[in-house]
Enzyme design. Structure first.
Site, PDB file in Angstrom:
ATOM      1  N   LYS A  86     -13.065 -43.524 -77.203  1.00 52.93           N
ATOM      2  CA  LYS A  86     -13.128 -44.533 -76.138  1.00 52.93           C
ATOM      3  C   LYS A  86     -14.486 -44.422 -75.445  1.00 52.93           C
ATOM      4  O   LYS A  86     -14.875 -43.342 -74.971  1.00 52.93           O
ATOM      5  CB  LYS A  86     -11.981 -44.272 -75.158  1.00 52.93           C
ATOM      6  CG  LYS A  86     -11.533 -45.487 -74.387  1.00 52.93           C
ATOM      7  CD  LYS A  86     -10.255 -45.149 -73.622  1.00 52.93           C
ATOM      8  CE  LYS A  86      -9.792 -46.295 -72.768  1.00 52.93           C
ATOM      9  NZ  LYS A  86      -8.674 -45.903 -71.909  1.00 52.93           N
TER      10      LYS A  86
HETATM   11  O1  G3P Z   1      -6.639 -46.705 -69.457  1.00 50.15           O
HETATM   12  C1  G3P Z   1      -7.351 -47.718 -68.857  1.00 50.15           C
HETATM   13  C2  G3P Z   1      -6.590 -48.614 -67.909  1.00 50.15           C
HETATM   14  O2  G3P Z   1      -5.377 -48.985 -68.471  1.00 50.15           O
HETATM   15  C3  G3P Z   1      -6.510 -48.126 -66.497  1.00 50.15           C
HETATM   16  O3  G3P Z   1      -5.513 -48.763 -65.742  1.00 50.15           O
HETATM   17  O4  G3P Z   1      -4.034 -48.859 -63.768  1.00 50.15           O
HETATM   18  O5  G3P Z   1      -6.074 -47.393 -63.699  1.00 50.15           O
HETATM   19  O6  G3P Z   1      -6.298 -49.871 -63.619  1.00 50.15           O
HETATM   20  P1  G3P Z   1      -5.484 -48.713 -64.130  1.00 50.15           P
END
Ligand code: G3P
Length: 217
Positions: A86
């Site tokens: 990633k």
């Molecule tokens: O893994 C990346 C993404 O899904 C992060 O989500 O909830 O931290 O905005 P969030």
């Protein structure tokens, strides 16, 4: 396709036990929230996730320069054949994705918030693209609209990069992303379980069971 967005092993197992789990995504914040620190522990944790789930597992680089990303990505990719490296959507990240693509290493371009960024990542050959739809909604823009735009561009241009809707907050995000053309959604367990819920299902089941009890004693 369904990925779970967590580094929590119990939640990964719970989603896997439903029989619907295709893969896992993590990020440095999710690893930290599980208390996974130090290079060796992080590597071991990714290995454990790969042993639980037979599908793509995104492991994020911490470096922000080309050389560092390549070094880290190679080590991550060596953990398991299902590891997807990633990489953040920055200039050196695009350079690194191009390098990983040329060298047969799968990538997930993360922190994507615009259609322009999506075009760059696809040109670099990213395997997955992660638009963060919840964070787009958080600033009162249109996260699902972003998925729709990217899906349209990718279809017109014939790009192979898979759209992985990320930063999913709820079940509606999952349904709307699927409708908008996302190839994959990566979700917290709560959003996956949210798909189960409907009051008419609960009422209908209660009625069936009560009728059965009345008739059968
Ligand atoms: O893994 C990346 C993404 O899904 C992060 O989500 O909830 O931290 O905005 P969030």
């Amino acid at each position: 396709m369904f990925f779970i967005d967590t580094a929590n092993l119990d939640q990964i197992r719970e989603a896997k036990d439903l029989g619907i789990l295709d893969g896992v995504t993590t990020n440095p914040s999710l690893m930290a929230s599980e208390g996974i620190t130090g290079k060796d522990n992080v590597m071991r944790h990714y290995k454990t996730i790969c042993e639980i789930v037979n599908g793509p597992v995104s492991a994020e680089v911490i470096s922000t320069d080309f050389k560092g990303m390549i070094e880290e990505g190679k080590i991550l990719a060596d953990i398991d054949e299902n590891i997807v490296v990633k990489v953040p959507m920055i200039k050196d990240g695009i350079k690194a994705i191009s390098w990983f693509t040329e060298n047969g290493i799968a990538t997930n371009c993360t922190l994507v918030f615009s259609a322009g960024q999506a075009i760059l990542a696809a040109k670099a050959g990213a395997t997955y693209l992660s638009p963060f739809i919840g964070r787009v909604d958080d600033i009162s823009w249109d996260g699902v609209g972003l998925i729709k735009d990217i899906a349209e561009i990718y279809s017109i241009q014939g790009y192979d990069t898979l759209i992985l809707a990320a930063s999913i907050r709820n079940a509606k995000h999952i349904v709307d992303s699927a409708k908008a053309g996302a190839d994959v959604v990566t979700c917290p367990l709560s959003a996956i379980l949210g798909l189960l819920k409907h009051p008419l299902t609960d009422m209908g089941l209660a009625q069936f069971l009560s009728d059965h009890k009345k008739a059968n004693g």
